[in-house]
Motif scaffolding. Sequence first.
Motif, PDB file in Angstrom:
ATOM      1  N   SER A 215     -17.699 -19.218  24.220  1.00  0.00           N
ATOM      2  CA  SER A 215     -18.403 -20.406  23.406  1.00  0.00           C
ATOM      3  C   SER A 215     -19.482 -19.492  22.663  1.00  0.00           C
ATOM      4  CB  SER A 215     -18.894 -21.463  24.262  1.00  0.00           C
ATOM      5  OG  SER A 215     -19.341 -22.648  23.295  1.00  0.00           O
ATOM      6  N   VAL A 216     -19.267 -18.304  22.123  1.00  0.00           N
ATOM      7  CA  VAL A 216     -20.183 -17.747  21.400  1.00  0.00           C
ATOM      8  C   VAL A 216     -19.910 -17.497  19.865  1.00  0.00           C
ATOM      9  CG1 VAL A 216     -21.582 -15.463  21.123  1.00  0.00           C
ATOM     10  CG2 VAL A 216     -21.237 -16.301  23.217  1.00  0.00           C
ATOM     11  N   PHE A 217     -20.500 -18.066  18.893  1.00  0.00           N
ATOM     12  CA  PHE A 217     -19.789 -18.232  17.382  1.00  0.00           C
ATOM     13  C   PHE A 217     -20.742 -17.376  16.507  1.00  0.00           C
ATOM     14  CE2 PHE A 217     -17.762 -21.475  19.795  1.00  0.00           C
ATOM     15  CZ  PHE A 217     -16.383 -21.311  19.433  1.00  0.00           C
ATOM     16  N   ALA A 218     -22.154 -17.292  17.079  1.00  0.00           N
ATOM     17  CA  ALA A 218     -23.253 -16.654  16.361  1.00  0.00           C
ATOM     18  C   ALA A 218     -23.249 -15.397  16.646  1.00  0.00           C
ATOM     19  CB  ALA A 218     -24.437 -17.257  16.471  1.00  0.00           C
ATOM     20  N   THR A 219     -23.278 -14.338  15.554  1.00  0.00           N
ATOM     21  CA  THR A 219     -23.444 -12.726  16.244  1.00  0.00           C
ATOM     22  C   THR A 219     -24.445 -12.079  15.398  1.00  0.00           C
ATOM     23  OG1 THR A 219     -21.822 -12.451  14.427  1.00  0.00           O
ATOM     24  CG2 THR A 219     -20.948 -12.615  16.669  1.00  0.00           C
ATOM     25  N   PRO A 220     -25.169 -11.177  15.887  1.00  0.00           N
ATOM     26  CA  PRO A 220     -24.822 -10.732  17.237  1.00  0.00           C
ATOM     27  C   PRO A 220     -25.496 -11.544  18.116  1.00  0.00           C
ATOM     28  CG  PRO A 220     -26.417  -9.509  16.013  1.00  0.00           C
ATOM     29  CD  PRO A 220     -26.110 -10.343  15.223  1.00  0.00           C
TER      30      PRO A 220
ATOM     31  N   LEU B 200     -15.881  -9.978  17.597  1.00  0.00           N
ATOM     32  CA  LEU B 200     -15.254 -11.207  17.341  1.00  0.00           C
ATOM     33  C   LEU B 200     -14.279 -10.891  16.315  1.00  0.00           C
ATOM     34  CD1 LEU B 200     -17.809 -14.002  17.805  1.00  0.00           C
ATOM     35  CD2 LEU B 200     -15.971 -13.204  19.492  1.00  0.00           C
ATOM     36  N   LEU B 201     -14.219 -10.092  15.200  1.00  0.00           N
ATOM     37  CA  LEU B 201     -13.421  -9.759  14.283  1.00  0.00           C
ATOM     38  C   LEU B 201     -12.162  -9.356  14.811  1.00  0.00           C
ATOM     39  CD1 LEU B 201     -15.760  -8.076  11.539  1.00  0.00           C
ATOM     40  CD2 LEU B 201     -15.210 -10.744  11.759  1.00  0.00           C
ATOM     41  N   GLU B 202     -12.318  -8.767  15.916  1.00  0.00           N
ATOM     42  CA  GLU B 202     -11.302  -8.294  16.618  1.00  0.00           C
ATOM     43  C   GLU B 202     -10.349  -8.991  17.638  1.00  0.00           C
ATOM     44  OE1 GLU B 202      -9.737  -5.035  15.839  1.00  0.00           O
ATOM     45  OE2 GLU B 202     -11.313  -4.820  14.429  1.00  0.00           O
ATOM     46  N   GLU B 203     -11.420  -9.677  18.215  1.00  0.00           N
ATOM     47  CA  GLU B 203     -10.995 -10.648  19.525  1.00  0.00           C
ATOM     48  C   GLU B 203     -11.693 -12.033  19.147  1.00  0.00           C
ATOM     49  OE1 GLU B 203     -11.087  -8.267  23.331  1.00  0.00           O
ATOM     50  OE2 GLU B 203     -12.783  -7.374  22.358  1.00  0.00           O
TER      51      GLU B 203
ATOM     52  N   VAL C 280     -20.416  -9.090  18.863  1.00  0.00           N
ATOM     53  CA  VAL C 280     -20.911  -8.602  17.409  1.00  0.00           C
ATOM     54  C   VAL C 280     -19.520  -8.699  16.454  1.00  0.00           C
ATOM     55  CG1 VAL C 280     -22.271  -6.540  17.929  1.00  0.00           C
ATOM     56  CG2 VAL C 280     -19.706  -6.078  17.901  1.00  0.00           C
ATOM     57  N   THR C 281     -19.689  -8.386  15.043  1.00  0.00           N
ATOM     58  CA  THR C 281     -18.747  -8.720  14.299  1.00  0.00           C
ATOM     59  C   THR C 281     -18.670  -7.344  13.489  1.00  0.00           C
ATOM     60  OG1 THR C 281     -20.308  -9.837  12.865  1.00  0.00           O
ATOM     61  CG2 THR C 281     -18.560 -11.193  13.691  1.00  0.00           C
ATOM     62  N   GLY C 282     -17.949  -6.555  13.799  1.00  0.00           N
ATOM     63  CA  GLY C 282     -17.642  -5.247  13.182  1.00  0.00           C
ATOM     64  C   GLY C 282     -18.834  -4.438  12.791  1.00  0.00           C
ATOM     65  N   THR C 283     -19.190  -3.932  11.548  1.00  0.00           N
ATOM     66  CA  THR C 283     -20.135  -3.068  11.117  1.00  0.00           C
ATOM     67  C   THR C 283     -21.339  -4.010  10.585  1.00  0.00           C
ATOM     68  OG1 THR C 283     -19.042  -2.431   9.273  1.00  0.00           O
ATOM     69  CG2 THR C 283     -18.834  -1.062  11.347  1.00  0.00           C
TER      70      THR C 283
END
Lengths: 573, 102
Positions: free
Chosen positions: B63-68, B52-55, B19-22
């Motif tokens: 190799s995951v760049f799209a979230t969620p 991914l914003l944190e880590e 995920v990317t944060g909220t």
Amino acid sequence: MLKVDPEQTKLQKRKTGIAGLDSVTGGGLPAGQATLLLGQAAAGKTVLSLQILANAIERGEAAVFVTFEESPAQVERDACSFSWAGQLLSSDRWQLFDARPRSDAQVAGEFDIEGLLSVVGATVEDASETWIVFDGIDQLLQYQPSQRAAVEQVRRISDHCEAQGWTLLLTGKANGSRMAPAHLDGIEFLLSATLILSAEMCNHQLKRSLRIAKFRGSGHVTDELPMIMDDDGIELPFHEALVDSDTTASTERVSTGIPKLDKLLDGGIYRGSSLLISGRPGTAKSTLAAHFAEAACQRGERTLYVSFDELADPYVRNLASVGVDLRSPITSGLLRFVSLSAHSTQVTEHFFALRRLLDRFEPQCLVIDPVSALLKATASEEACMVTEHLMDLVRRRGITTVLTSLTGLQDPEGEATRGQVSTIADSWMVLDYNVRAGERNRSLSIIKSRGSAHSNQQRELLLSDAGVDLADVYELGTDVVMGTARVALANEEALKERRRKLERQQHRLELERRMELAEQERRRLEAELKLEAQESADAELMAQVYRREIIERRDPDSEIHPAQRGAGEGELP
Amino acid sequence: MSLRPESTEFAMPLLLLFVTGTAPRSQRARVNLFRTLEQVGRADIQPHEIDLLEEPKEGIKHSVFATPALMKVGQSGDVSVLYGDLSEAEPLHRFLSDLNDE
């Protein structure tokens, strides 16, 4: 009210390091923004991106490459085809990320690319010193369930770049005749700059081009620009920034290597000008061009000799048989002989090769034999453009140039015009055959010579083991006589002249003889005159004596006896 | 530098939710995943969440760049990924269908 500083607000650009691209974009791609790079498969998107990164690395900047389509190993292999691969791949400022979606990936709703931006952001230390490439992002965005969501992600990337000051290249595959990928229709107008690459088959060869479809806030060239890809990567050969010409028009004359031809040209051709020699096969174009090169080397000038479809060794050997020595300057390094194959590549690539040769060898004189070979190269519809660019290039660099052009058998002046060279060259001479009385003689005529008084008369060109020479002109009516006819006429002229000389000599002798006779007569008359004067003087003296005696005799006081007076009268003393 | 996930590292937990944060889609994915796990009777599985914003390095690692994105790591180390906010029930159910076999 917020005041806007136009200089600060104006679009800032960053150099790509690709001279032609930096030239047509007026300084590079938008700094701190995303540029879209679209094109069909194999159009050169990845190579162009990698090359820009390699140039950035060379300048001491950082490079991040995120691949969505090719494997990292394949990306590295792509780079390894080019001269700059080593400095790119070995740099610690180079980062390559594998962001390929898994082949078995499934989708359950919309996603976004915040994660991607976060991951890349974590690797960027200084955005103003980094170039970022998202290569083939359409491969990921095709998983978006809706086109709207996919396009929205591209917009999101664009906004992020602007906010974070990222200079980013976003590549995507064109969809058939449409510029953008199928599920990203419309993105070509979304970003501030869009470049379109294309690669089409033309006469069995790949013809590459680049077009700037959009460049918001910047002037740019809008044409489809011929593009080449060689060992050094991608280049726009016709659009490298031109050197500001500081060459003033020289009044210095440069010898053609043939004294009589120099005389016809009022002393030779101007330094930095161009001379086109056109003619049918076998009219001695190459020999004439080689004379020029030989003379240039004898003056100590670096000369580049480009031969199309002829190998150096036989070419130089054949010239030696007509008294032209190119072997010595080749050995000394003053003359660089380059043999190119006209058919092997496209005319644009030939131009680029020539340009690189000029860059590296920096010649003062150039020979291209024959420049018409460019018409044989594939995509030769660009030959006119190539020759124009070539002439512009050598003129700006002040290179004295001799070009030869092969013309058709029936049309001695035709092809030179087709290639446009004849209109651009400063001087143009045509070599041909003059057929008369069963003889074929070579002829030379100067069609034009800018800025020079020049003879407009056709001359006979003589080829011997001592090289090329021009024969004196013999006119017969309105024609110029050549070959045996010229020799016969010359003999006749010589006979007439000898006869005239003899006649003049005889006349002089006759006059001398007559002058001698006259002198003898003068001397005789002079003697006669002298004698006559002597006689006259004697007579006068006697007359005086006689008169004196008469006077004395008649004088009463005279001591002379009267008897003597009578007796002495009438006698001479 | 080239990175691919070391899939064998994650024998457990079975599910990774990137995920990317909220971000709204990340929020929706959390809710949808939780609900669906309940529906399939595997509420016991606690998906491991990677923000991914944190880590960001975890993104490179896997190799995951799209979230969620939902990553499933099988017992044998095989990895599969489901992109999106998991709002489409059918593909999500299909993706989770083999959990009961684990």
